[in-house]
Design an enzyme around this catalytic site. Sequence first.
Site, PDB file in Angstrom:
ATOM      1  N   GLN A   1       2.986   9.915   1.619  1.00  0.00           N
ATOM      2  CA  GLN A   1       4.271   9.235   1.445  1.00  0.00           C
ATOM      3  C   GLN A   1       4.982   9.666   0.170  1.00  0.00           C
ATOM      4  O   GLN A   1       6.172   9.390   0.003  1.00  0.00           O
ATOM      5  CB  GLN A   1       4.070   7.713   1.410  1.00  0.00           C
ATOM      6  CG  GLN A   1       3.650   7.130   2.755  1.00  0.00           C
ATOM      7  CD  GLN A   1       3.540   5.617   2.675  1.00  0.00           C
ATOM      8  OE1 GLN A   1       2.529   5.079   2.248  1.00  0.00           O
ATOM      9  NE2 GLN A   1       4.599   4.925   3.061  1.00  0.00           N
TER      10      GLN A   1
ATOM     11  N   GLY B   1       0.824  -1.201   0.000  1.00  0.00           N
ATOM     12  CA  GLY B   1       0.000   0.000   0.000  1.00  0.00           C
ATOM     13  C   GLY B   1       0.855   1.245   0.000  1.00  0.00           C
ATOM     14  O   GLY B   1       2.040   1.209   0.335  1.00  0.00           O
TER      15      GLY B   1
ATOM     16  N   HIS C   1      -1.989   6.828   7.833  1.00  0.00           N
ATOM     17  CA  HIS C   1      -1.074   7.777   7.177  1.00  0.00           C
ATOM     18  C   HIS C   1      -1.777   9.110   6.879  1.00  0.00           C
ATOM     19  O   HIS C   1      -1.165  10.173   6.979  1.00  0.00           O
ATOM     20  CB  HIS C   1      -0.581   7.216   5.833  1.00  0.00           C
ATOM     21  CG  HIS C   1       0.671   6.390   5.933  1.00  0.00           C
ATOM     22  ND1 HIS C   1       1.840   6.881   6.442  1.00  0.00           N
ATOM     23  CD2 HIS C   1       0.935   5.114   5.561  1.00  0.00           C
ATOM     24  CE1 HIS C   1       2.785   5.938   6.382  1.00  0.00           C
ATOM     25  NE2 HIS C   1       2.258   4.847   5.854  1.00  0.00           N
TER      26      HIS C   1
ATOM     27  N   HIS D   1      -3.519   0.738   8.230  1.00  0.00           N
ATOM     28  CA  HIS D   1      -2.184   1.341   8.085  1.00  0.00           C
ATOM     29  C   HIS D   1      -2.223   2.563   7.163  1.00  0.00           C
ATOM     30  O   HIS D   1      -1.679   3.621   7.496  1.00  0.00           O
ATOM     31  CB  HIS D   1      -1.233   0.266   7.529  1.00  0.00           C
ATOM     32  CG  HIS D   1       0.172   0.729   7.303  1.00  0.00           C
ATOM     33  ND1 HIS D   1       1.243   0.205   8.002  1.00  0.00           N
ATOM     34  CD2 HIS D   1       0.702   1.665   6.454  1.00  0.00           C
ATOM     35  CE1 HIS D   1       2.360   0.806   7.588  1.00  0.00           C
ATOM     36  NE2 HIS D   1       2.056   1.691   6.654  1.00  0.00           N
ATOM     37  N   GLU D   2      -2.881   2.406   6.006  1.00  0.00           N
ATOM     38  CA  GLU D   2      -2.870   3.498   5.018  1.00  0.00           C
ATOM     39  C   GLU D   2      -3.750   4.668   5.461  1.00  0.00           C
ATOM     40  O   GLU D   2      -3.392   5.828   5.253  1.00  0.00           O
ATOM     41  CB  GLU D   2      -3.286   2.991   3.640  1.00  0.00           C
ATOM     42  CG  GLU D   2      -2.416   1.868   3.072  1.00  0.00           C
ATOM     43  CD  GLU D   2      -0.921   2.168   3.061  1.00  0.00           C
ATOM     44  OE1 GLU D   2      -0.530   3.343   2.986  1.00  0.00           O
ATOM     45  OE2 GLU D   2      -0.138   1.207   3.151  1.00  0.00           O
TER      46      GLU D   2
ATOM     47  N   CYS E   1       6.603  -0.565   6.549  1.00  0.00           N
ATOM     48  CA  CYS E   1       6.154   0.648   5.872  1.00  0.00           C
ATOM     49  C   CYS E   1       7.246   1.110   4.915  1.00  0.00           C
ATOM     50  O   CYS E   1       8.423   1.116   5.282  1.00  0.00           O
ATOM     51  CB  CYS E   1       5.873   1.736   6.911  1.00  0.00           C
ATOM     52  SG  CYS E   1       5.334   3.295   6.196  1.00  0.00           S
ATOM     53  N   LEU E   2       6.861   1.502   3.705  1.00  0.00           N
ATOM     54  CA  LEU E   2       7.852   1.958   2.715  1.00  0.00           C
ATOM     55  C   LEU E   2       8.579   3.218   3.180  1.00  0.00           C
ATOM     56  O   LEU E   2       9.674   3.504   2.713  1.00  0.00           O
ATOM     57  CB  LEU E   2       7.174   2.205   1.363  1.00  0.00           C
ATOM     58  CG  LEU E   2       6.603   0.963   0.662  1.00  0.00           C
ATOM     59  CD1 LEU E   2       5.872   1.364  -0.614  1.00  0.00           C
ATOM     60  CD2 LEU E   2       7.684  -0.061   0.361  1.00  0.00           C
TER      61      LEU E   2
HETATM   62 ZN    ZN Z   1       3.165   3.020   5.588  1.00  0.00          ZN
END
Ligand code: ZN
Length: 152
Positions: A51, A46, A135, A131-132, A89-90
């Site tokens: 991000q 995701g 963000h 999670h997303e 997480c990226l």
């Molecule tokens: Zn993330």
Amino acid sequence: MAKLKIVKIGDDTLRTVCRPVEKITPRTIRLLDDMIETMRAADGVGLAAPQVGVLRRIVVIETPDEGLIELINPKIIAFSGEQESEEGCLSIPGRWGVTRRPMHVTVRAMNRNGVTFDMTGSGLLAKAFCHEIDHLDGKLYVDCAIRMIDAE
Ligand code: ZN
């Protein structure tokens, strides 16, 4: 499509509450396409707009079972159960953490055509929804992790 730079932890962008998308424009569509390309290139499940430095409520998710999901202005409208599992997480490379999330999550969002839909996900998808959407509110999984696992 273009691959975008992923913002890393420590950047204020990741701690800012994002604004809703008021109107879907060609720019919104291009952002979605670029986010999909960026997520795939980074091998992520995701990606949220902050991000890639855009403070708007936009998320893309791709799982092996459900395929590609685009969420504009997503909201969690129901959740149940519990799961404890690893999460990464990226924007936080080389680290993982164990989190506790609902097992089933229903979101309401708009697609790129401006159509509102509800979708229920379980397991990995439920975790990705949480999670997303976190963000978009300036939250990271490390805030709620039970413990962290660092790469060697
Ligand atoms: Zn993330």
